[in-house]
Scaffold this motif. Structure first.
Motif, PDB file in Angstrom:
ATOM      1  N   SER A   4      12.042  -9.779  46.738  1.00 16.51           N
ATOM      2  CA  SER A   4      11.129  -8.932  45.976  1.00 16.51           C
ATOM      3  C   SER A   4      11.844  -7.646  45.655  1.00 16.51           C
ATOM      4  O   SER A   4      12.857  -7.327  46.253  1.00 16.51           O
ATOM      5  CB  SER A   4       9.850  -8.646  46.773  1.00 16.51           C
ATOM      6  N   THR A  34      16.271  -5.260  53.703  1.00 16.97           N
ATOM      7  CA  THR A  34      16.247  -4.517  52.441  1.00 16.97           C
ATOM      8  C   THR A  34      17.678  -4.238  52.027  1.00 16.97           C
ATOM      9  O   THR A  34      18.493  -3.751  52.832  1.00 16.97           O
ATOM     10  CB  THR A  34      15.481  -3.194  52.592  1.00 16.97           C
ATOM     11  N   ASP A  61      14.287  -7.796  50.254  1.00 20.94           N
ATOM     12  CA  ASP A  61      13.777  -6.826  49.284  1.00 20.94           C
ATOM     13  C   ASP A  61      14.986  -6.144  48.655  1.00 20.94           C
ATOM     14  O   ASP A  61      15.879  -5.676  49.369  1.00 20.94           O
ATOM     15  CB  ASP A  61      12.900  -5.773  49.955  1.00 20.94           C
TER      16      ASP A  61
END
Length: 342
Positions: A4, A34, A61
């Motif tokens: 995402s 991330t 992410d």
């Protein structure tokens, strides 16, 4: 791997819409990391699609920003970093002491495939990809006007080229800066500035973009565009009448580096991701997008060699001092602007 995209907090940054296709439900026990990156949207999507197949149990992410914006983001978050991994980011930014202080040494699996010149001696970062400078020479102009084909930087000083050259402005273009910084390193500053003074006499204009000098030379607006290799390769493949020339003194280049953040709360999965960056599967995908793939087991694509790159890219790269280029950037750009911006 489920991917995402985090919202961007800096002006002018756009979400990577292409990554939406990776969104989905992570496995119940999936890890999560991330990643901050400066890879271009299309290549980033391709790299992550490959990673998804090999690391299906890691949710990622991704925040993508330009090199300068990402630098500002990281420095603003220095007291409380928000990410686990940085990937595909300029080595000349990575070696900033403020950034290095945020990194945790990690000897990723397969790191021995990356030559020492493309990684930190303390294992704080390594680079698997990068881009390199090259000249785009319009064959039709050269033939019609009986101009000699250049082979070196020194060749560009020939009087026949007066008003026929274009190159990127190093104040706005990373490609422009890598050319200027490499010239000053290979020649020494006194001789390097003298060379740039002489080159300026033949220059038609300086352009903000790193790719545009190649594009305008390809279109026949100028004889020679000082640009970067992958743009030349793509234009050759699209049928433009150009020759790619890598200067025999060596090509300036920028590396796209990766590192583990000290502050990561997900280090096991972050390390697995960094290990994946060095796999054969990753390298095969890099080959579709990058003129520089640093791993020693790289097989240079036939289409790249057909356009003029050697099988071993390290033989044509100037040995850039990334720390010097980073430390002296503001001073060099200011001097360049004082001399040549009109």
């Amino acid at each position: 791997m489920t991917v995402s995209v985090l919202p961007r907090g800096l002006r002018g940054a756009l979400a990577v819409a292409a990554l939406a296709l990776f969104a989905g439900s992570a496995p119940a026990q999936a890890g999560k990391i991330t990643v901050y990156t400066s890879y271009e949207e299309d290549e980033l999507a391709a790299f992550l699609d490959k990673a998804k197949k090999d690391l299906p149990d890691i949710e990622v992410d991704v925040l993508r920003l330009s090199t300068g914006d990402l630098r500002a983001r990281m420095l603003a978050e220095a007291s409380n970093p928000k990410h686990d991994v940085i990937w595909g980011w300029a080595a000349t930014s990575m070696v900033d002491p403020r950034i290095l202080g945020m990194l945790e040494p990690y000897e990723a699996k397969g790191l021995d495939k990356v030559p020492a010149r493309f990684r930190d001696a303390q294992n704080r970062w390594f680079a698997t990809t990068g881009y390199m400078g090259a000249f785009c020479v319009n064959n039709e102009i050269m033939k019609a006007e009986n101009l000699p084909m250049p082979a070196t930087w020194q060749d560009l000083l020939k009087p026949e080229y007066k008003g026929r050259l274009v190159m990127p402005n190093p104040a706005s273009s990373g490609t422009g800066y890598l050319h200027v910084a490499s010239i000053l390193q290979m020649m020494g500053e006194d001789k390097g500035w003298a060379f740039l003074d002489a080159l300026d006499k033949n220059m038609a204009q300086y352009i903000k973009s790193g790719s545009k000098p190649c594009n305008v030379a390809s279109a026949g607006e100028y004889a020679i565009g000082i640009s970067f290799a992958l743009r030349a390769i793509k234009n050759i493949e699209e049928g433009y009448p150009i020759t790619m020339v890598v200067p025999s003194e060596g090509a300036g280049h920028e590396l796209e580096a990766a590192a583990l953040m000290k502050s990561s709360q997900n280090k096991a999965d972050a390390r697995r991701f960094l290990d994946w960056i060095l796999t054969r599967a990753a390298a095969d995908e890099y080959n579709n997008w990058k003129s520089i793939v640093t791993m020693s087991d790289r097989v240079m694509p036939e289409r790249f060699m057909k356009a003029g790159l050697p099988a071993d890219i390290s033989t044509v790269l100037f040995d850039v001092d990334y720390a010097w280029a980073a430390e002296n950037r503001d001073r060099i750009v200011a001097e360049w602007q004082k001399r040549y911006e009109k």
